[in-house]
Design an enzyme around this catalytic site. Sequence first.
Site, PDB file in Angstrom:
ATOM      1  N   SER A   1      65.284  71.362  65.751  1.00 19.16           N
ATOM      2  CA  SER A   1      65.679  71.767  67.101  1.00 19.16           C
ATOM      3  C   SER A   1      66.940  71.017  67.491  1.00 19.16           C
ATOM      4  O   SER A   1      67.152  69.878  67.060  1.00 19.16           O
ATOM      5  CB  SER A   1      64.561  71.455  68.094  1.00 19.16           C
ATOM      6  OG  SER A   1      65.014  71.609  69.423  1.00 19.16           O
TER       7      SER A   1
ATOM      8  N   TYR B   1      58.345  65.484  71.328  1.00 19.34           N
ATOM      9  CA  TYR B   1      58.800  66.709  70.646  1.00 19.34           C
ATOM     10  C   TYR B   1      60.125  66.470  69.934  1.00 19.34           C
ATOM     11  O   TYR B   1      60.282  66.785  68.746  1.00 19.34           O
ATOM     12  CB  TYR B   1      58.938  67.844  71.658  1.00 19.34           C
ATOM     13  CG  TYR B   1      59.621  69.069  71.099  1.00 19.34           C
ATOM     14  CD1 TYR B   1      58.947  69.944  70.253  1.00 19.34           C
ATOM     15  CD2 TYR B   1      60.957  69.347  71.405  1.00 19.34           C
ATOM     16  CE1 TYR B   1      59.584  71.062  69.731  1.00 19.34           C
ATOM     17  CE2 TYR B   1      61.598  70.464  70.891  1.00 19.34           C
ATOM     18  CZ  TYR B   1      60.901  71.319  70.061  1.00 19.34           C
ATOM     19  OH  TYR B   1      61.539  72.421  69.531  1.00 19.34           O
TER      20      TYR B   1
END
Length: 319
Positions: free
Chosen positions: A194, A207
């Site tokens: 990401s 995350y």
Amino acid sequence: MTGETEAVYVLDRIGILCTVIVGFWILKFFIRVIYNNFLSVALRINAVNLKETGKWAVVTGATDGIGKAYAEALAKKKFNVVLISRTQARLDDVAGGISEKYKVETKTIAADFTNRTDIYYNIDKQLNGLDIGVLVNNVGMSYPFPEYFLDLKNKDETYENIIRVNIFSVTNMCKIVLPGMTERKRGVIINISSSAAQIPSPLLTVYAATKSYVEKFTEDLSTEYSRLGITIQCLLPGYVATNMSKIKKSTWMAPSPAKYVDEAIATIGVRGHTNGYFPHTLLVGVVHFLDSISPRLSRWLIVRTMTNIRGRAIRKQIH
């Protein structure tokens, strides 16, 4: 020439030299951006011929978003597809649609990646003997919405699940699929990280940290196995209009999964480490630029953005 005139002359030459150097670095920067994001892809420099990698593609998190888009894109290239996700009914629905539309074989494996390790024995068993050319490690888990580290509801369970899904899945799926690829000396692995791993990501701390693991793991794994003809790519998307991002309508900055994958798949072999979509590269570049000028400013802007998203989510829950 007087001493004053000579000093002015020297300063003029220094000024010209500095201008040339700055101009050179600016030109170099733009050439690098154009080459990395447009020319190298358009010219397919070092691009992988996917048809020569194998007969099957394996995609985790394959029933929605980027995973589903990859499954369809690979089926379109006439790969048989193994779809792995949590819910068997959704797997059957997606597999049926792919088989009917693209006339390829499909296989489904129901697996909840929040489990510790017992699912991987079953996955390994069901993948045994398949000529796997492409593995897309797409399954991922994030926060319900941005939240401070100590304030997340059910944080112990949520953080443990995020680590299992985002870290264990990539590691274990590579352990399962990579031996066959090394034996055949061909194959492609796409590990989806990401852009949160590249930029400050407060309120998504755990995350973002797990996605940093994916980035580092992919980089070093690629160095180990590229000599055997295996391409291992790290993909770092920004926002895409998926259920996970909770963005319902696609935009230029948050494209549909199909649009994103259509551009990202063209970078396989060309870019080992990429956002896969130029607007996402542009966004990361802007954040890095702001961070180089004032780290405090860039982090303040990101925290403000995240707290606004958090506030909207909380208000929606209340109402």
